[in-house]
Design a protein around this motif. Structure first.
Motif, PDB file in Angstrom:
ATOM      1  N   SER A  56      42.100  74.380  44.076  1.00  0.00           N
ATOM      2  CA  SER A  56      42.844  75.332  44.896  1.00  0.00           C
ATOM      3  C   SER A  56      42.370  75.185  46.336  1.00  0.00           C
ATOM      4  O   SER A  56      41.340  74.551  46.609  1.00  0.00           O
ATOM      5  CB  SER A  56      42.604  76.761  44.416  1.00  0.00           C
ATOM      6  N   GLU A  57      43.111  75.773  47.267  1.00  0.00           N
ATOM      7  CA  GLU A  57      42.694  75.725  48.668  1.00  0.00           C
ATOM      8  C   GLU A  57      41.315  76.360  48.845  1.00  0.00           C
ATOM      9  O   GLU A  57      40.471  75.846  49.591  1.00  0.00           O
ATOM     10  CB  GLU A  57      43.724  76.435  49.557  1.00  0.00           C
ATOM     11  N   HIS A  58      41.087  77.458  48.161  1.00  0.00           N
ATOM     12  CA  HIS A  58      39.798  78.137  48.276  1.00  0.00           C
ATOM     13  C   HIS A  58      38.679  77.252  47.735  1.00  0.00           C
ATOM     14  O   HIS A  58      37.602  77.157  48.332  1.00  0.00           O
ATOM     15  CB  HIS A  58      39.838  79.455  47.509  1.00  0.00           C
ATOM     16  N   GLU A  59      38.936  76.596  46.610  1.00  0.00           N
ATOM     17  CA  GLU A  59      37.909  75.726  46.025  1.00  0.00           C
ATOM     18  C   GLU A  59      37.608  74.546  46.940  1.00  0.00           C
ATOM     19  O   GLU A  59      36.446  74.161  47.110  1.00  0.00           O
ATOM     20  CB  GLU A  59      38.378  75.223  44.667  1.00  0.00           C
ATOM     21  N   PHE A  60      38.656  73.980  47.544  1.00  0.00           N
ATOM     22  CA  PHE A  60      38.411  72.862  48.465  1.00  0.00           C
ATOM     23  C   PHE A  60      37.610  73.328  49.678  1.00  0.00           C
ATOM     24  O   PHE A  60      36.684  72.649  50.128  1.00  0.00           O
ATOM     25  CB  PHE A  60      39.716  72.223  48.933  1.00  0.00           C
ATOM     26  N   ALA A  61      37.980  74.478  50.245  1.00  0.00           N
ATOM     27  CA  ALA A  61      37.274  74.979  51.420  1.00  0.00           C
ATOM     28  C   ALA A  61      35.785  75.159  51.124  1.00  0.00           C
ATOM     29  O   ALA A  61      34.927  74.823  51.954  1.00  0.00           O
ATOM     30  CB  ALA A  61      37.893  76.291  51.883  1.00  0.00           C
ATOM     31  N   ALA A  62      35.482  75.677  49.938  1.00  0.00           N
ATOM     32  CA  ALA A  62      34.078  75.853  49.554  1.00  0.00           C
ATOM     33  C   ALA A  62      33.405  74.499  49.357  1.00  0.00           C
ATOM     34  O   ALA A  62      32.250  74.290  49.766  1.00  0.00           O
ATOM     35  CB  ALA A  62      33.988  76.680  48.275  1.00  0.00           C
ATOM     36  N   ARG A  63      34.133  73.557  48.751  1.00  0.00           N
ATOM     37  CA  ARG A  63      33.582  72.229  48.482  1.00  0.00           C
ATOM     38  C   ARG A  63      33.269  71.476  49.776  1.00  0.00           C
ATOM     39  O   ARG A  63      32.188  70.888  49.921  1.00  0.00           O
ATOM     40  CB  ARG A  63      34.580  71.422  47.643  1.00  0.00           C
ATOM     41  N   ILE A  64      34.183  71.520  50.729  1.00  0.00           N
ATOM     42  CA  ILE A  64      33.958  70.746  51.947  1.00  0.00           C
ATOM     43  C   ILE A  64      32.845  71.360  52.787  1.00  0.00           C
ATOM     44  O   ILE A  64      32.094  70.644  53.465  1.00  0.00           O
ATOM     45  CB  ILE A  64      35.270  70.601  52.754  1.00  0.00           C
ATOM     46  N   THR A 515      43.081  71.648  55.207  1.00  0.00           N
ATOM     47  CA  THR A 515      42.394  70.366  55.398  1.00  0.00           C
ATOM     48  C   THR A 515      42.036  70.123  56.859  1.00  0.00           C
ATOM     49  O   THR A 515      41.171  69.294  57.150  1.00  0.00           O
ATOM     50  CB  THR A 515      43.255  69.189  54.898  1.00  0.00           C
ATOM     51  N   MET A 516      42.684  70.826  57.763  1.00  0.00           N
ATOM     52  CA  MET A 516      42.369  70.675  59.181  1.00  0.00           C
ATOM     53  C   MET A 516      41.138  71.487  59.574  1.00  0.00           C
ATOM     54  O   MET A 516      40.432  71.135  60.522  1.00  0.00           O
ATOM     55  CB  MET A 516      43.561  71.134  60.027  1.00  0.00           C
ATOM     56  N   MET A 517      40.877  72.554  58.866  1.00  0.00           N
ATOM     57  CA  MET A 517      39.806  73.474  59.255  1.00  0.00           C
ATOM     58  C   MET A 517      38.417  72.834  59.319  1.00  0.00           C
ATOM     59  O   MET A 517      37.640  73.123  60.238  1.00  0.00           O
ATOM     60  CB  MET A 517      39.808  74.678  58.319  1.00  0.00           C
ATOM     61  N   PRO A 518      38.054  71.929  58.391  1.00  0.00           N
ATOM     62  CA  PRO A 518      36.693  71.342  58.464  1.00  0.00           C
ATOM     63  C   PRO A 518      36.426  70.561  59.744  1.00  0.00           C
ATOM     64  O   PRO A 518      35.272  70.385  60.130  1.00  0.00           O
ATOM     65  CB  PRO A 518      36.652  70.414  57.243  1.00  0.00           C
ATOM     66  N   LYS A 702      50.135  59.052  57.508  1.00  0.00           N
ATOM     67  CA  LYS A 702      51.476  59.155  56.927  1.00  0.00           C
ATOM     68  C   LYS A 702      51.345  59.739  55.529  1.00  0.00           C
ATOM     69  O   LYS A 702      51.385  60.939  55.325  1.00  0.00           O
ATOM     70  CB  LYS A 702      52.161  57.781  56.908  1.00  0.00           C
ATOM     71  N   THR A 703      51.160  58.860  54.562  1.00  0.00           N
ATOM     72  CA  THR A 703      51.134  59.276  53.160  1.00  0.00           C
ATOM     73  C   THR A 703      50.074  60.325  52.868  1.00  0.00           C
ATOM     74  O   THR A 703      50.289  61.225  52.062  1.00  0.00           O
ATOM     75  CB  THR A 703      50.902  58.043  52.268  1.00  0.00           C
ATOM     76  N   PHE A 704      48.929  60.228  53.522  1.00  0.00           N
ATOM     77  CA  PHE A 704      47.789  61.045  53.127  1.00  0.00           C
ATOM     78  C   PHE A 704      47.464  62.168  54.108  1.00  0.00           C
ATOM     79  O   PHE A 704      46.329  62.606  54.210  1.00  0.00           O
ATOM     80  CB  PHE A 704      46.588  60.150  52.847  1.00  0.00           C
ATOM     81  N   ALA A 705      48.486  62.639  54.829  1.00  0.00           N
ATOM     82  CA  ALA A 705      48.523  63.955  55.473  1.00  0.00           C
ATOM     83  C   ALA A 705      47.706  64.132  56.745  1.00  0.00           C
ATOM     84  O   ALA A 705      47.645  65.229  57.274  1.00  0.00           O
ATOM     85  CB  ALA A 705      48.153  65.050  54.468  1.00  0.00           C
ATOM     86  N   ILE A 706      47.064  63.089  57.262  1.00  0.00           N
ATOM     87  CA  ILE A 706      46.454  63.221  58.582  1.00  0.00           C
ATOM     88  C   ILE A 706      47.584  63.322  59.606  1.00  0.00           C
ATOM     89  O   ILE A 706      48.543  62.559  59.552  1.00  0.00           O
ATOM     90  CB  ILE A 706      45.535  62.025  58.890  1.00  0.00           C
ATOM     91  N   GLY A 761      40.664  66.144  51.251  1.00  0.00           N
ATOM     92  CA  GLY A 761      41.162  67.402  50.720  1.00  0.00           C
ATOM     93  C   GLY A 761      42.538  67.268  50.111  1.00  0.00           C
ATOM     94  O   GLY A 761      42.841  67.879  49.068  1.00  0.00           O
ATOM     95  N   TYR A 762      43.401  66.495  50.743  1.00  0.00           N
ATOM     96  CA  TYR A 762      44.763  66.289  50.236  1.00  0.00           C
ATOM     97  C   TYR A 762      44.729  65.736  48.812  1.00  0.00           C
ATOM     98  O   TYR A 762      45.429  66.224  47.915  1.00  0.00           O
ATOM     99  CB  TYR A 762      45.488  65.335  51.173  1.00  0.00           C
ATOM    100  N   ILE A 763      43.887  64.737  48.591  1.00  0.00           N
ATOM    101  CA  ILE A 763      43.791  64.134  47.261  1.00  0.00           C
ATOM    102  C   ILE A 763      43.135  65.087  46.276  1.00  0.00           C
ATOM    103  O   ILE A 763      43.606  65.242  45.133  1.00  0.00           O
ATOM    104  CB  ILE A 763      43.014  62.802  47.347  1.00  0.00           C
ATOM    105  N   LYS A 764      42.059  65.744  46.697  1.00  0.00           N
ATOM    106  CA  LYS A 764      41.339  66.639  45.788  1.00  0.00           C
ATOM    107  C   LYS A 764      42.189  67.834  45.379  1.00  0.00           C
ATOM    108  O   LYS A 764      42.092  68.313  44.241  1.00  0.00           O
ATOM    109  CB  LYS A 764      40.041  67.119  46.436  1.00  0.00           C
TER     110      LYS A 764
END
Length: 952
Positions: A56-64, A515-518, A702-706, A761-764
């Motif tokens: 989830s977004e929350h889980e990724f934010a904690a992970r990063i 994914t931009m926040m980190p 492109k594909t991977f959201a940067i 983050g996009y992939i995770k």
């Protein structure tokens, strides 16, 4: 699926929308559509070996954040092209973290890009002013790449006599940053350029040189007088490039005044965090006489239909998409977002602020140098800007410095370099002195105050000419003023924050906020790329995981994240192939087969890699002509190096005979390079490794959201099969790459590392199922539009089942004859409806290539199609005599608010028809700031520096 699943936030159409869309397409399910689009022979038989469900977004934010905490925030006084800087919060908040700035596209549609064009013009103006040159581009990838571009530019500028004499030697002063020399070696070899390194002060020109490169100040910090050297070079017909620290030029004589022909460098010191190596905006400035040989983009001033000043990318015929293998460079992605930030930094601080920052760095260096000499230490340099080199026991100093959490650069076992910067303070200076005092067993002198002065520099080296004198660099000192200036420019641009950007092959999808926040976290922003490995454990963990995931997604064995643009990825992949053949004694293999439909960067990259390009024809359906491919592969079998193939093709179609294409090339001794521009149609359904390719590059932007950032940053990693892994690019300072890796392709060992958390983050968050679903929905959206527009706009190329991939080419080739309207007129009229045009006249002239991506909701697709249909009706009015053949809403587009609100209105059509052509346009009207721009005027009267247009 619950709403806290990232895939549900990322994909635009909901379940109810999907049923309606499939009905229009004429299929019962997504699976049925995919079966019609993607050839069964290349469909993956098993899911990707990734976690099925994403975080989830929350889980990724904690992970990063957890990963970030593993990086150690020591103070780095390493220098070597990367320095501490204070990014103003007003720029971070209003530009860097603002989707209106980071989601915009390259300003090809100039009328709706006036804001970032002005920001980039400010950047160019600052560079020209600081360097003392006449013209600058609006950013390159990094300093080392810029130096390599300068090398090739000087090579191309050789006189006829020099070419006839075979002049191929580039002199490089030995006191240059090692990462720059490393990249020069990479880029020189395919051209047969011989690099000679020596001491500039004693070097005797042999008559074989065409160019010279010197560092200013030198890598060891020394400020040298290059007047005599430049004069000697010019007397022998040799051009001179200076790799200059732009902050130092606030105090030092600018290179343009001592004879440099080209000046390159990085603007990282203008408020851009080190970010473990990037991204940072580099620059290249030169003399006006050489402007047509410049690589990259130039922003110029022109006029619009109403005579108002307007900005555009000038001299666009230099673009590699047009000139292909004859291009000045293969550069495609610049660093527009970072250049805009650096430009705003100059705007906010002005000349007095930049000088104050430069004096802070210089004065601390002077004070510490004096204290160390009193302690008995010897300095290797007398004149310096911010970097001092001290003769000392490097290992003893290193241990003591790490105890104080400070990093220095250790040139060898007896030389320590210390680089001061904007952040240096008296306390820090005393800490540095204390380290050396302890090493010497002496009591440290304590500095109470450090005076800011530059009179210790010889008068001949001190700058006397003013800089940043334009009004834009004098007006915006308060945060309120700067915020409103940035917002004013923001209002002049279209970005994904406004509406769909349907650019084919550019994949303008959602750039997820989480994914931009980190990127704003100090743990990622404030790490020097050359820190000891134990200080970058978080970065390395993320890099290793991301590399592994990308290898799985592409079906390959190994990955390099070093290439910092898609075009650099292309070049890197080709150089890896080249190294592979050289290792087998087959360095003579130099033919690259390139389909006629290929991206312009493909032949340009092949030429940069020293390859001979051979064009392969396409058939009437837009597919690679297999018979022509076979004939040319067999004809060149003894020297065949590779084929460069985009899949799905640039025509938006999954070619069913792709495996046959691969086999033909392999059977004739070549490798298969797959351009990753269209990976958004592959992920989870097929992959280059499964198809049989040997190497591919990926466009993470492109594909991977940067995000595209108005034309950059980009990241173009390469993924390779096992037999190519040992040749992945290395680095001269930090160990990376393959065991027999080519020399570096970027200044930093891991390229633009600070933006990798976005793709990570996009992939995770998507996981295996989400990645596949995103690809499927990209194909659904494209086929929905192709089906819904049928009868109004036909698609030029489709697959064997009549379907398109993730993008389509709409046929407008008959519009000129039938309506008297060109494709570019349609593109500009779309601006009145609030849309950025699709890709214009590429790869087929007078067409629009549309890629909706998976992120756009059905309602936005419908609005875009309504606009296209309504514009066609407007064209029919011209045909039927209901509208004037010249003065009509299409050919006069776009219409500005100023024109619509003026007391006088000279057009035969009404204001409402011009600016509110459909009811929903009123709800969120975007007014272009200028109308149709006269490109020819801008090229004939090139002006690439000026104050803010709104101030004149």
């Amino acid at each position: 699926m619950s709403q806290d699943k990232f895939i549900e936030r990322h994909v635009g159409p909901g379940e109810g929308d999907l049923a309606q869309m499939l009905s229009v397409i004429g299929t019962k399910s997504v699976d049925e559509l995919i079966a019609q689009v993607v050839p069964a022979a290349i469909r993956l038989k098993k899911p990707l070996a990734l976690p099925r469900e994403g975080m989830s977004e929350h889980e990724f934010a904690a992970r990063i954040r957890q990963i970030g905490r593993k990086n150690k925030l020591y103070r780095s006084l390493i220098g070597m092209g990367y320095y501490g800087t204070a990014t103003p919060a007003a720029i971070v908040r209003n530009v860097f973290e603002n989707p209106a700035w980071y989601t915009s596209y390259t300003p090809y549609q100039a009328e709706i890009s006036q804001g970032r064009l002005e920001a980039l013009l400010n950047f160019q103006t600052a560079v020209v002013s600081m360097t003392g040159m006449e013209v600058s581009n609006c950013s390159l990838l990094d300093e080392a790449t810029a130096a390599a571009e300068a090398m090739l530019m000087m090579f191309a500028l050789r006189s006829r006599d020099a070419v006839r004499e075979g002049r191929n030697v580039l002199f490089v002063d030995e006191n240059i940053f090692p990462q720059t020399l490393d990249l020069l070696l990479t880029r020189s070899e395919p051209f047969g350029i011989e690099i000679v390194t020596d001491d500039f002060s004693s070097y005797a020109f042999s008559g074989r040189e065409f160019g010279a490169i010197v560092q200013y100040p030198a890598a060891n910090g020394e400020v040298r007088d290059y007047d005599d050297f430049a004069a000697a070079a010019h007397s022998r017909g040799v051009l001179v490039t200076a790799a200059a620290d732009i902050l130092a030029l606030a105090l030092l004589v600018p290179p343009g005044e001592w004879g440099a022909d080209i000046v390159v460098g990085s603007t990282q010191r203008f408020g851009i965090p080190m970010g473990f190596g990037g991204p940072h905006a580099a620059y290249l400035a030169t003399k006006d006489a050489y402007k047509r040989h410049m690589p990259g983009r130039i922003i110029g001033v022109s006029v619009d239909r109403l005579g108002n000043k307007a900005l555009r990318m000038a001299l666009q015929m230099r673009e590699q998409h047009i000139k292909r293998e004859r291009a000045t460079s293969n550069i495609c992605t610049a660093q527009a977002l970072l250049a805009s930030m650096a430009g705003f930094f100059a705007v906010y601080h002005g000349a007095e602020g930049i000088r104050r920052i430069a004096l802070n760095a210089h004065s601390h260096a002077v004070a510490v140098a004096s204290a160390l000499e009193k302690l008995g230490y010897e300095l290797t340099t007398k004149n310096f800007f911010d970097t001092i080199e001290v003769v000392a026991d490097a290992e003893k100093i290193r241990v003591l410095a790490l105890e104080r959490q400070i990093n220095f650069y250790y040139a060898d076992e007896s030389r320590v370099r210390i680089a001061f910067d904007e952040l240096s303070s008296t306390d820090e200076a005393n800490a540095v002195i204390g380290i050396f005092a302890r090493a010497a067993g002496k009591k440290a002198p304590v500095l109470k105050k450090i005076d800011e002065r530059d009179d210790d520099l010889p008068a001949s080296l001190r700058r006397r000419t003013p800089y940043l004198t334009e009004s834009v660099f004098r007006k915006y000192r308060s945060e309120t003023d700067l915020m409103r200036y940035i917002k004013k420019l923001e209002h002049r641009d279209i970005s994904l924050a406004d509406s769909m950007i349907s650019l084919g092959s550019c994949t303008m999808k959602l750039n997820p906020a989480v994914t931009m926040m980190p990127l704003s976290l100090s743990e990622f922003a404030d790490i020097h790329p050359f820190v000891p490995a134990e200080q970058a454990e978080g970065y390395m963990e993320m890099i290793d995981e991301l590399s592994s995931d990308l290898a799985v997604i592409t079906g390959f064995s190994a990955v390099s994240l070093q290439p910092n643009s898609g075009a650099t990825g292309e070049y890197s992949g080709l150089m890896v192939i080249r190294a592979y053949y050289q290792s087998r004694g087959q360095g003579y293999r130099n033919v690259a087969l390139i389909p006629a439909s290929a991206h312009g960067t493909n032949p340009a990259s092949a030429a940069m890699a020293g390859m001979k390009t051979v064009t392969v024809a396409c058939d009437e359906r837009g597919n690679i002509d297999i018979d022509d491919l076979r004939a040319k592969a067999e004809q060149h079998a003894s020297e065949l190096c590779c084929i460069m193939v985009t899949y799905p093709s640039t025509h938006g179609v999954f070619e069913s005979r792709i495996r046959e294409i691969v086999d033909i090339v392999h059977d004739n001794g070549g490798q298969v390079y797959m351009d990753g521009a269209n990976m958004n149609a592959q992920v989870g359904l097929t992959n280059p490794g499964y198809i049989g390719a040997d190497v591919c590059h990926l466009n993470l932007h492109k594909t991977f959201a940067i995000p595209h950032g108005g034309g950059g940053p980009g990241v173009g990693p390469i993924c390779v099969a096992a037999h190519l892994a040992e040749f992945l690019p290395g680095h001269s300072v930090v160990r990376t790459g393959g065991a027999n890796g080519i020399t570096s392709v970027a200044a930093a060992p891991f390229g633009s590392a600070s933006i990798l958390p976005i793709t990570y983050g996009y992939i995770k968050m998507l996981g295996e199922s989400g990645l596949r679903r995103a690809t499927e929905m990209a194909i659904v959206n494209a086929n929905y539009m192709a089906s819904a527009l049928r009868g109004e706009y036909e698609v030029v190329y489709t697959g064997e089942t009549g379907r398109v991939g993730h993008e389509m080419i709409l046929d407008l080739r008959h519009f000129r004859k039938e309506f008297g309207v060109e494709c570019a007129d349609i593109a500009r009229r779309l601006m009145d409806y609030g849309f950025h045009a699709p890709t214009l006249s590429f790869p087929v002239h007078e067409t629009l290539m549309v890629e909706p991506t998976e992120s756009e909701p059905k309602a936005e697709l419908d609005r875009f199609m309504q606009a296209l249909v309504q514009i066609k009706r407007e064209c029919e009015e011209i045909r039927d005599g209901q509208a004037d053949a010249e003065d009509n809403v299409v050919k006069m587009a776009p219409h500005t608010a100023g024109e619509a609100c003026a007391d006088a209105w000279s057009h035969p059509y009404g204001r409402e028809k011009a600016v509110f052509p459909l009811r929903w346009v009123r709800e969120n009207k975007f007014f272009p700031y200028v109308t149709k721009i006269d490109g020819g005027y801008g090229d004939r009267n090139l002006c690439c520096t000026c104050g803010s247009l709104s101030e004149e």
